[in-house]
Design an enzyme around this catalytic site. Structure first.
Site, PDB file in Angstrom:
ATOM      1  N   ARG A 146       0.768  -1.239   0.000  1.00 20.24           N
ATOM      2  CA  ARG A 146       0.000   0.000   0.000  1.00 20.24           C
ATOM      3  C   ARG A 146       0.803   1.295   0.000  1.00 20.24           C
ATOM      4  NH1 ARG A 146      -5.311   1.527   3.540  1.00 20.24           N
ATOM      5  NH2 ARG A 146      -3.976   1.062   5.286  1.00 20.24           N
ATOM      6  N   ASP A 147       2.115   1.246   0.119  1.00 17.78           N
ATOM      7  CA  ASP A 147       2.892   2.487   0.063  1.00 17.78           C
ATOM      8  C   ASP A 147       4.242   2.262  -0.608  1.00 17.78           C
ATOM      9  OD1 ASP A 147       3.111   5.234   0.413  1.00 17.78           O
ATOM     10  OD2 ASP A 147       3.930   5.069   2.429  1.00 17.78           O
ATOM     11  N   LEU A 148       4.206   1.531  -1.722  1.00 18.55           N
ATOM     12  CA  LEU A 148       5.441   1.292  -2.464  1.00 18.55           C
ATOM     13  C   LEU A 148       5.827   2.578  -3.186  1.00 18.55           C
ATOM     14  CD1 LEU A 148       7.594  -0.701  -3.327  1.00 18.55           C
ATOM     15  CD2 LEU A 148       6.176  -1.326  -5.259  1.00 18.55           C
ATOM     16  N   THR A 196       0.672   7.385  -1.065  1.00 19.35           N
ATOM     17  CA  THR A 196       1.328   8.619  -1.477  1.00 19.35           C
ATOM     18  C   THR A 196       0.855   9.022  -2.860  1.00 19.35           C
ATOM     19  OG1 THR A 196       3.258   8.003  -0.157  1.00 19.35           O
ATOM     20  CG2 THR A 196       3.580   9.698  -1.843  1.00 19.35           C
TER      21      THR A 196
END
Length: 184
Positions: free
Chosen positions: A79-81, A120
């Site tokens: 979810r935040d690569l 992001t």
């Protein structure tokens, strides 16, 4: 969750401390910092990453993501690569870090997890941003953005660029559509 995950391309959790309301996680040291540090705003004395190193980093990050999606049980949606969450050791060996937004993935016949949209801007899959339906494919989209960063050396979102070039994916999509010609 991270203490249960072990893979060469995931940062190792060494320990933790819980003292009253204070919490501290201790991870292995990654001496070369983040991929973002090596792609963007380089000091004049630092050479850009060579092509082989960039592809080594991409392959390692993909292996870490594959582990989370296919080998972890239940699957984990990262979810935040993004480039700042890919850390590098001495040999530019990449490890995914910062699992604060990770979610356990869908199990059984479920295709998605409904959740509040997190992540992001610039890396977040559009369908997830619009619906809140998180899937493993959401991470694949984010990986694609990181891969574009590796190839172009550009930031996912760069407000210093001209209006049509702020968003890397939109710029790349437009640029490619202008250059592609198809026979009648």
């Amino acid at each position: 969750m991270l203490s249960l995950l072990h893979h060469p391309n995931l940062v190792n959790l060494i320990g933790y401390c819980a003292d009253g309301d204070q919490r501290l996680l201790v991870y292995e040291f990654m001496p070369l910092g983040s991929l973002e540090d090596h792609l963007h705003d380089l000091p004049p004395d630092r050479e850009p990453l060579d092509w082989n190193t960039r592809m080594k980093i991409a392959a390692g990050a993909a292996k870490g993501l594959e582990y989370l999606h296919d080998k972890a049980n239940p699957p984990v949606i990262y979810r935040d690569l993004k480039s700042s969450n890919i850390l590098l050791d001495e040999g530019y060996h990449p490890k995914l870090s910062n699992f604060g937004l990770a979610k356990l993935g869908p199990v059984g016949d479920k295709t998605h997890v409904s959740t509040r949209v997190m992540g992001t801007y610039g890396y977040c899959a559009p369908e997830y941003a619009m619906t809140g339906q998180l899937t493993l494919k959401s991470d694949v989209y984010s990986f694609g953005v990181v891969f574009l960063e590796l190839i172009t050396g550009r930031k996912a979102i760069d407000n210093a660029r001209t209006h049509g070039e702020h968003n890397l994916v939109a710029w790349m999509t437009f640029s490619c559509s202008q250059r592609l010609t198809f026979p009648p």
